[in-house]
Motif scaffolding. Structure first.
Motif, PDB file in Angstrom:
ATOM      1  N   ALA A 233       0.112  -2.015   0.515  1.00  0.00           N
ATOM      2  CA  ALA A 233       0.058  -0.273  -0.048  1.00  0.00           C
ATOM      3  C   ALA A 233       0.805   1.408   0.232  1.00  0.00           C
ATOM      4  N   ASP A 234       2.426   1.101   0.144  1.00  0.00           N
ATOM      5  CA  ASP A 234       2.851   2.109   0.748  1.00  0.00           C
ATOM      6  C   ASP A 234       4.208   2.350   0.640  1.00  0.00           C
ATOM      7  N   PRO A 235       4.518   3.143  -1.473  1.00  0.00           N
ATOM      8  CA  PRO A 235       5.574   2.479  -1.517  1.00  0.00           C
ATOM      9  C   PRO A 235       6.949   3.879  -0.986  1.00  0.00           C
ATOM     10  N   ALA A 236       6.620   4.552   0.428  1.00  0.00           N
ATOM     11  CA  ALA A 236       8.016   4.330   1.183  1.00  0.00           C
ATOM     12  C   ALA A 236       8.247   3.573   1.928  1.00  0.00           C
ATOM     13  N   PHE A 237       7.522   2.674   2.224  1.00  0.00           N
ATOM     14  CA  PHE A 237       7.282   1.759   3.611  1.00  0.00           C
ATOM     15  C   PHE A 237       8.523   1.221   3.770  1.00  0.00           C
ATOM     16  N   MET A 238       9.464   0.543   2.658  1.00  0.00           N
ATOM     17  CA  MET A 238      10.158  -0.398   2.697  1.00  0.00           C
ATOM     18  C   MET A 238      11.507   0.408   3.204  1.00  0.00           C
ATOM     19  N   GLN A 239      11.567   1.967   2.876  1.00  0.00           N
ATOM     20  CA  GLN A 239      12.656   2.938   3.898  1.00  0.00           C
ATOM     21  C   GLN A 239      12.198   2.560   5.025  1.00  0.00           C
ATOM     22  N   LYS A 240      10.817   2.653   5.795  1.00  0.00           N
ATOM     23  CA  LYS A 240      10.986   3.216   6.612  1.00  0.00           C
ATOM     24  C   LYS A 240      11.172   0.991   8.158  1.00  0.00           C
ATOM     25  N   ALA A 241      11.461   0.492   6.778  1.00  0.00           N
ATOM     26  CA  ALA A 241      11.465  -1.188   7.232  1.00  0.00           C
ATOM     27  C   ALA A 241      12.615  -1.256   7.876  1.00  0.00           C
ATOM     28  N   MET A 242      13.153  -0.448   6.351  1.00  0.00           N
ATOM     29  CA  MET A 242      15.115  -0.359   6.215  1.00  0.00           C
ATOM     30  C   MET A 242      15.792   0.222   7.857  1.00  0.00           C
ATOM     31  N   GLY A 243      14.918   0.975   8.468  1.00  0.00           N
ATOM     32  CA  GLY A 243      15.598   1.361   9.448  1.00  0.00           C
ATOM     33  C   GLY A 243      15.124   1.028  10.931  1.00  0.00           C
ATOM     34  N   LEU A 244      15.317  -0.631  10.397  1.00  0.00           N
ATOM     35  CA  LEU A 244      14.850  -1.116  11.639  1.00  0.00           C
ATOM     36  C   LEU A 244      16.221  -1.231  12.179  1.00  0.00           C
ATOM     37  N   ARG A 245      17.096  -1.928  10.958  1.00  0.00           N
ATOM     38  CA  ARG A 245      18.541  -2.036  11.718  1.00  0.00           C
ATOM     39  C   ARG A 245      19.451  -1.467  12.229  1.00  0.00           C
ATOM     40  N   THR A 246      19.219  -0.181  11.615  1.00  0.00           N
ATOM     41  CA  THR A 246      19.636   1.365  12.666  1.00  0.00           C
ATOM     42  C   THR A 246      18.496   1.439  13.101  1.00  0.00           C
ATOM     43  N   ALA A 247      17.821   0.840  14.265  1.00  0.00           N
ATOM     44  CA  ALA A 247      17.548   1.331  15.174  1.00  0.00           C
ATOM     45  C   ALA A 247      17.943   0.317  16.038  1.00  0.00           C
ATOM     46  N   VAL A 248      18.052  -1.081  15.381  1.00  0.00           N
ATOM     47  CA  VAL A 248      18.446  -2.356  16.245  1.00  0.00           C
ATOM     48  C   VAL A 248      19.989  -2.255  16.933  1.00  0.00           C
ATOM     49  N   THR A 249      20.616  -1.314  16.337  1.00  0.00           N
ATOM     50  CA  THR A 249      22.366  -1.679  16.666  1.00  0.00           C
ATOM     51  C   THR A 249      22.266  -0.285  16.901  1.00  0.00           C
TER      52      THR A 249
ATOM     53  N   GLY B 166      19.496   2.711  17.682  1.00  0.00           N
ATOM     54  CA  GLY B 166      19.024   3.401  18.064  1.00  0.00           C
ATOM     55  C   GLY B 166      18.524   3.503  19.257  1.00  0.00           C
ATOM     56  N   THR B 167      17.041   3.972  20.275  1.00  0.00           N
ATOM     57  CA  THR B 167      16.813   3.668  21.998  1.00  0.00           C
ATOM     58  C   THR B 167      16.063   2.284  21.143  1.00  0.00           C
ATOM     59  N   ASP B 168      15.427   2.080  22.622  1.00  0.00           N
ATOM     60  CA  ASP B 168      14.226   0.897  22.664  1.00  0.00           C
ATOM     61  C   ASP B 168      12.924   1.447  22.349  1.00  0.00           C
ATOM     62  N   ASP B 169      12.361   3.009  22.176  1.00  0.00           N
ATOM     63  CA  ASP B 169      11.373   3.644  22.074  1.00  0.00           C
ATOM     64  C   ASP B 169      11.330   3.701  20.508  1.00  0.00           C
ATOM     65  N   ASP B 170      12.701   4.136  19.285  1.00  0.00           N
ATOM     66  CA  ASP B 170      12.900   3.659  18.294  1.00  0.00           C
ATOM     67  C   ASP B 170      12.368   2.353  17.736  1.00  0.00           C
ATOM     68  N   ILE B 171      12.979   1.493  18.730  1.00  0.00           N
ATOM     69  CA  ILE B 171      12.600   0.107  18.129  1.00  0.00           C
ATOM     70  C   ILE B 171      10.765  -0.051  17.935  1.00  0.00           C
ATOM     71  N   ALA B 172      10.631   0.709  18.958  1.00  0.00           N
ATOM     72  CA  ALA B 172       8.791  -0.133  19.638  1.00  0.00           C
ATOM     73  C   ALA B 172       8.407   1.245  18.857  1.00  0.00           C
ATOM     74  N   ILE B 173       8.568   1.883  18.184  1.00  0.00           N
ATOM     75  CA  ILE B 173       7.986   2.628  17.730  1.00  0.00           C
ATOM     76  C   ILE B 173       7.724   1.767  15.812  1.00  0.00           C
ATOM     77  N   LEU B 174       9.123   1.591  15.420  1.00  0.00           N
ATOM     78  CA  LEU B 174       8.895   1.035  13.824  1.00  0.00           C
ATOM     79  C   LEU B 174       8.421  -0.484  14.138  1.00  0.00           C
ATOM     80  N   LEU B 175       8.365  -1.197  14.851  1.00  0.00           N
ATOM     81  CA  LEU B 175       7.469  -2.692  15.266  1.00  0.00           C
ATOM     82  C   LEU B 175       6.250  -2.269  15.463  1.00  0.00           C
ATOM     83  N   GLY B 176       5.262  -1.370  15.729  1.00  0.00           N
ATOM     84  CA  GLY B 176       4.534  -0.862  15.455  1.00  0.00           C
ATOM     85  C   GLY B 176       3.992  -0.664  13.552  1.00  0.00           C
ATOM     86  N   ASP B 177       5.101   0.513  13.807  1.00  0.00           N
ATOM     87  CA  ASP B 177       5.012   0.421  11.832  1.00  0.00           C
ATOM     88  C   ASP B 177       4.786  -0.098  10.335  1.00  0.00           C
TER      89      ASP B 177
END
Length: 102
Positions: free
Chosen positions: A49-65, A67-78
């Motif tokens: 549904a969202d052409p920009a979604f994969m960019q957001k999903a790719m941010g999970l790696r950065t958040a995990v390695t 970022g903060t737990d809050d950064d990860i939590a937001i991306l897990l929800g999104d």
């Protein structure tokens, strides 16, 4: 058996195998089978549904390695629709598998 990775998840998603994608997410995020399948479905729907979604999903790696737990939590929800009581356990599971700086 080799440790599952998000590459395994991506392969299942690209192959249209929601059941396998859910199994992989279950291991990666510490989710039960129903929640993991719902998370895989959420990901697949959002990706379509969202052409920009994969960019957001790719941010999970950065958040995990790095970022903060809050950064990860937001991306897990999104990205996966993981909310509520499942979030802290999913963050902890990711932190264990992918230590910061790794």
């Amino acid at each position: 058996m080799a440790q599952l990775t998000f590459r395994d998840f991506a392969g299942a998603v690209m192959g249209g195998d929601t059941a396998r994608a859910g199994e992989v997410l279950g291991a990666l995020l510490g989710l039960d089978a129903a929640a993991a399948t719902a998370a895989a479905t959420h990901f697949q729907t959002s990706m379509t549904a969202d052409p920009a979604f994969m960019q957001k999903a790719m941010g999970l790696r950065t958040a995990v390695t790095g970022g903060t737990d809050d950064d990860i939590a937001i991306l897990l929800g999104d990205c996966f629709g993981v909310i509520g009581d499942a979030v802290p356990a999913a963050v902890a599971t990711l932190r264990k598998q992918y230590p910061a700086g790794g």
